[in-house]
Design a protein around this motif. Sequence first.
Motif, PDB file in Angstrom:
ATOM      1  N   SER A  55       0.854  -1.170   0.000  1.00 43.51           N
ATOM      2  CA  SER A  55       0.000   0.000   0.000  1.00 43.51           C
ATOM      3  C   SER A  55       0.901   1.234   0.000  1.00 43.51           C
ATOM      4  O   SER A  55       2.066   1.165   0.407  1.00 43.51           O
ATOM      5  CB  SER A  55      -0.907   0.003   1.245  1.00 43.51           C
ATOM      6  OG  SER A  55      -1.497   1.268   1.464  1.00 43.51           O
ATOM      7  N   LEU A  56       0.353   2.367  -0.447  1.00 41.92           N
ATOM      8  CA  LEU A  56       1.105   3.614  -0.389  1.00 41.92           C
ATOM      9  C   LEU A  56       1.022   4.270   0.978  1.00 41.92           C
ATOM     10  O   LEU A  56       1.767   5.203   1.279  1.00 41.92           O
ATOM     11  CB  LEU A  56       0.587   4.597  -1.448  1.00 41.92           C
ATOM     12  CG  LEU A  56       1.160   4.496  -2.860  1.00 41.92           C
ATOM     13  CD1 LEU A  56       0.862   3.149  -3.484  1.00 41.92           C
ATOM     14  CD2 LEU A  56       0.628   5.619  -3.740  1.00 41.92           C
ATOM     15  N   LEU A  57       0.117   3.790   1.830  1.00 39.05           N
ATOM     16  CA  LEU A  57      -0.107   4.446   3.108  1.00 39.05           C
ATOM     17  C   LEU A  57       1.040   4.308   4.112  1.00 39.05           C
ATOM     18  O   LEU A  57       1.276   5.233   4.889  1.00 39.05           O
ATOM     19  CB  LEU A  57      -1.414   3.943   3.727  1.00 39.05           C
ATOM     20  CG  LEU A  57      -2.684   4.383   2.994  1.00 39.05           C
ATOM     21  CD1 LEU A  57      -3.909   3.790   3.652  1.00 39.05           C
ATOM     22  CD2 LEU A  57      -2.794   5.904   2.972  1.00 39.05           C
ATOM     23  N   ALA A  81      -1.743   3.368  -7.785  1.00 42.30           N
ATOM     24  CA  ALA A  81      -2.704   3.892  -6.821  1.00 42.30           C
ATOM     25  C   ALA A  81      -2.400   5.352  -6.517  1.00 42.30           C
ATOM     26  O   ALA A  81      -1.313   5.857  -6.778  1.00 42.30           O
ATOM     27  CB  ALA A  81      -2.668   3.071  -5.529  1.00 42.30           C
ATOM     28  N   LEU A 126       1.869  -0.078  -6.056  1.00 43.19           N
ATOM     29  CA  LEU A 126       1.821  -0.968  -4.902  1.00 43.19           C
ATOM     30  C   LEU A 126       1.868  -2.395  -5.425  1.00 43.19           C
ATOM     31  O   LEU A 126       1.638  -2.641  -6.617  1.00 43.19           O
ATOM     32  CB  LEU A 126       0.590  -0.703  -4.033  1.00 43.19           C
ATOM     33  CG  LEU A 126      -0.806  -0.794  -4.669  1.00 43.19           C
ATOM     34  CD1 LEU A 126      -1.290  -2.230  -4.744  1.00 43.19           C
ATOM     35  CD2 LEU A 126      -1.786   0.045  -3.881  1.00 43.19           C
ATOM     36  N   ALA A 162      -7.286   8.945   6.047  1.00 43.47           N
ATOM     37  CA  ALA A 162      -6.527   8.588   4.851  1.00 43.47           C
ATOM     38  C   ALA A 162      -7.435   7.965   3.811  1.00 43.47           C
ATOM     39  O   ALA A 162      -8.571   7.569   4.099  1.00 43.47           O
ATOM     40  CB  ALA A 162      -5.403   7.621   5.212  1.00 43.47           C
ATOM     41  N   GLY A 185     -11.471   1.813  -4.136  1.00 47.10           N
ATOM     42  CA  GLY A 185     -10.615   2.398  -3.109  1.00 47.10           C
ATOM     43  C   GLY A 185     -11.203   2.244  -1.731  1.00 47.10           C
ATOM     44  O   GLY A 185     -12.269   1.649  -1.532  1.00 47.10           O
ATOM     45  N   GLU A 239      -7.105   5.623  -0.184  1.00 45.47           N
ATOM     46  CA  GLU A 239      -6.293   5.003  -1.228  1.00 45.47           C
ATOM     47  C   GLU A 239      -7.232   4.550  -2.330  1.00 45.47           C
ATOM     48  O   GLU A 239      -8.183   3.809  -2.075  1.00 45.47           O
ATOM     49  CB  GLU A 239      -5.495   3.830  -0.666  1.00 45.47           C
ATOM     50  CG  GLU A 239      -4.478   3.253  -1.640  1.00 45.47           C
ATOM     51  CD  GLU A 239      -3.480   2.341  -0.947  1.00 45.47           C
ATOM     52  OE1 GLU A 239      -2.315   2.323  -1.356  1.00 45.47           O
ATOM     53  OE2 GLU A 239      -3.888   1.641   0.006  1.00 45.47           O
ATOM     54  N   PHE A 275      -7.510   2.955  -6.387  1.00 48.44           N
ATOM     55  CA  PHE A 275      -6.771   2.116  -7.321  1.00 48.44           C
ATOM     56  C   PHE A 275      -7.111   2.560  -8.745  1.00 48.44           C
ATOM     57  O   PHE A 275      -8.201   2.273  -9.268  1.00 48.44           O
ATOM     58  CB  PHE A 275      -7.123   0.653  -7.084  1.00 48.44           C
ATOM     59  CG  PHE A 275      -7.077   0.276  -5.620  1.00 48.44           C
ATOM     60  CD1 PHE A 275      -5.901   0.425  -4.891  1.00 48.44           C
ATOM     61  CD2 PHE A 275      -8.206  -0.184  -4.962  1.00 48.44           C
ATOM     62  CE1 PHE A 275      -5.846   0.100  -3.547  1.00 48.44           C
ATOM     63  CE2 PHE A 275      -8.171  -0.507  -3.622  1.00 48.44           C
ATOM     64  CZ  PHE A 275      -6.988  -0.372  -2.905  1.00 48.44           C
ATOM     65  N   PHE A 298      -0.064  13.472  -0.182  1.00 49.42           N
ATOM     66  CA  PHE A 298      -0.561  12.453  -1.097  1.00 49.42           C
ATOM     67  C   PHE A 298       0.599  11.921  -1.914  1.00 49.42           C
ATOM     68  O   PHE A 298       1.661  12.540  -2.020  1.00 49.42           O
ATOM     69  CB  PHE A 298      -1.661  13.003  -2.014  1.00 49.42           C
ATOM     70  CG  PHE A 298      -1.154  13.816  -3.186  1.00 49.42           C
ATOM     71  CD1 PHE A 298      -0.907  13.222  -4.422  1.00 49.42           C
ATOM     72  CD2 PHE A 298      -0.919  15.184  -3.053  1.00 49.42           C
ATOM     73  CE1 PHE A 298      -0.452  13.962  -5.498  1.00 49.42           C
ATOM     74  CE2 PHE A 298      -0.459  15.932  -4.128  1.00 49.42           C
ATOM     75  CZ  PHE A 298      -0.219  15.321  -5.355  1.00 49.42           C
ATOM     76  N   ALA A 338     -10.883  11.144  -1.802  1.00 53.32           N
ATOM     77  CA  ALA A 338     -10.914   9.940  -2.635  1.00 53.32           C
ATOM     78  C   ALA A 338     -11.810  10.126  -3.846  1.00 53.32           C
ATOM     79  O   ALA A 338     -11.450   9.758  -4.977  1.00 53.32           O
ATOM     80  CB  ALA A 338     -11.372   8.743  -1.799  1.00 53.32           C
ATOM     81  N   ALA A 353      -2.877   7.748  -3.064  1.00 51.17           N
ATOM     82  CA  ALA A 353      -3.210   7.690  -1.648  1.00 51.17           C
ATOM     83  C   ALA A 353      -2.950   9.046  -1.024  1.00 51.17           C
ATOM     84  O   ALA A 353      -2.076   9.806  -1.472  1.00 51.17           O
ATOM     85  CB  ALA A 353      -2.392   6.612  -0.945  1.00 51.17           C
TER      86      ALA A 353
END
Length: 794
Positions: free
Chosen positions: A546-548, A586, A574, A677, A656, A679, A681, A569, A616, A588
């Motif tokens: 994940s980018l988180l 993605a 990912l 947050a 997402g 995310e 896709f 962001f 989002a 995020a």
Amino acid sequence: MKTTLSWLKSHLDTEAPLAELVERLVMLGHDVDSVADRGAALAPFITARVVSAEPHPNADRLRVCVVDTGSGEVQVVCGAPNARAGMIGVFGPAGVTIPKTGAVLNESTIRGVVSRGMLMSGYELALSDDHDGIIELPPDTPVGVRYARIAGLDDPVIDIKVTPNRADCLGVRGLARDLAASGLGALKPLDTSPVGGRFRSPIALHIEEPAACPLFLGRHIRGLRNGPSPDWLKNRLESIGLRPISALVDITNFLTYDLNRPLHVFDAAKLKGGLTVRFARAGERLAALNGRDYTLDPEITAIADGNGVQSLGGVIGGEPTGCTEATTEVFVEAALFDPVRTAATGRRLEIASDARYRFERGVDPDFVGPGLEIATWLILELCGGEPSEIVAAGAAPEWRRHYVLRAGRIASLGGADVPLDEAGTVLDALGFAVERRGGDVAVTPPSWRGDIVGEADLVEEVLRVKGYDAIPAVPLGRDTVVSRPAIDARRRRLELVRRSLAARGLVEAVAFSFVSAKAAEAFGGGDARLRLVNPISADLAVMRPSLLPTLVEAAQRNADRGVADIALFELGPLYRDDTPEGQATAAAGLRAGHTGPRDWRARPGAVDLFLAKEDALAALAAAGAPVEGVQTAADPPAWYHPGRAGSLRLGPAVLGHFGELHPDLLDAFGVNGPVAAFEVFLDAVPAPRSGRARPPLQLSVFQPVERDFAFIVDRAVPAENLLRAARGVERRLVTEIRLFDVYEGAGLPDGKKSLAIAVTLQPQDATLTDAEIEAFSQRLVAAVEKATGGVLRG
């Protein structure tokens, strides 16, 4: 990789100035990070003789010294215990800046006695940690000259970032070889004459695992004396930031940097029997030279004697067999260790050593023996002693590779027309074996160039020595056809998403695609297939799921530095598995703290899931998703807060997730909440269907109409259902539908809530009549009541 100018010139016979050498290194492909003149800060300090050193009349531990600076005598108050008449030290006059502290030295009165300068210690000059006494120079040192010149500290230090493929340039001689090949001097010959052995070594060698260590050489030297290194050796090590320890240790460190030949020296008297290269056994331990104790496992290459593991091959030696001032006999090790296993051992045990850095990149397989001979010569010169014959186990792997450089390939691959004869001369100067065969050139790379694996590499070698600036710039012709646009639909989509999120106040972050195993597992990753074989560090060992994780870590670092309210962001890949299909693009984002700074007009609110959902949906809209049809589901991943997060779906496809992050996850990362947050896709966003796209809005000369509607629905009905039903009515007429009020309480039946929406109608052809507005209102109310089971609020 650091070297000094004089050190470089010990291998390179050249009169070229420093600036030209640095420029040529850059043109040869070496990134020169910095050039530091150590002597600049020491320029005001000169050598001086202490003429007299009398006790201070008002202080027991101070002396009043009269110092001859070569241009006159100066009175100095000194507290060093070694200050005495006749000695030569380093004098700093009033007004100089002390390098260690940055303080200006002023003329002062100490206990009633005037002091017009200072006799300096190595600590105050930032040259050592010794501050117990002042610097003492040899009795024959001239007085009144710059100390930097006397100490050899006026020698510039060149710091070079060596690229991973150029392991041969992790030694000063490798850099000198490149410069010589470019025509900037001549490479000085290296004396590798063998040292005759006078007895048979009592220590034998054995290799159990040739894959881990194909070649192991050693030599026993007895009757030596291990003391301090001579000044030339100390100065070279100190110039690149290494601390001199003893002659034996300093020799191994010197050869590591000078010739890229890591070595290890055992105290032979502390060994029991011979040495064996094997895999460590589970539970074995080693007290290493860095002061730490390590528990080993069978994946680690160990060097053991009869007492157990004494060293980790290619990584670090053990303290029990380390050399001290009492050492009188040693066993010198020179070996080849497998790069992959060496790197894995260092990562597993978190050991970063100069030896590991070189072995994991590959050292010269043909220089093991010569390196041992040079080490023997140095030990005999500095420590004395009697050498044994060399003992050996294993054999050097076959390193010779043969390639053909064809005529015309330099021009076709590199864009420069270099004749083959000239290319052969360049390769020969770099140490390649070159033989002309008809119209081509047969080339054998030297043993130290393991990075040469094909004809393209030969072209690169020729071009970097000839100079990349010699490649002509050729413009595209008028008839040149570009086979594909420079920016395709995917890249346009990414740019639109980037601009959309930036417009919402988020700042773009760019991070590695690797995270720690702990971070990956916290976000549903950690698959063994996604672990890197040779990561940069343990914190970058797994491809991110994940980018988180990287955004959360960035928020934590910012909070630690006083920036708690932050909005970030990132756009990037990912990884769900190790297949091409498992990689997804993605977008995020993350918001932490409050929505804005404190203000007297309104108190900023805390970030929440609704703000994350807006982000989002904005990203999805910019990517071309039909956001009116996107549904919200209460099934977010486990790293989101239960009840304060959701997923965004378009039919069965998950586009997402959004919401507040789970408190346990924030605690694990050391982040104070709340943190919201999202995310999304981007690969899951469907391409727009031809003919179904909504026409762009146009400016209209007709008056827009806004109407408000409030509906009473069951408390469990999501507002999204109502909005979706309303948006399905007269799509071409409606420009905006917005939820502006949610009410529960007095005046409503139990289990009910009121949802109020504002609807904006924008006619394009004529002003709407009351009848047309009423007809639209009836259709909207009917659609909403049918979809939600609610009723229009009276």
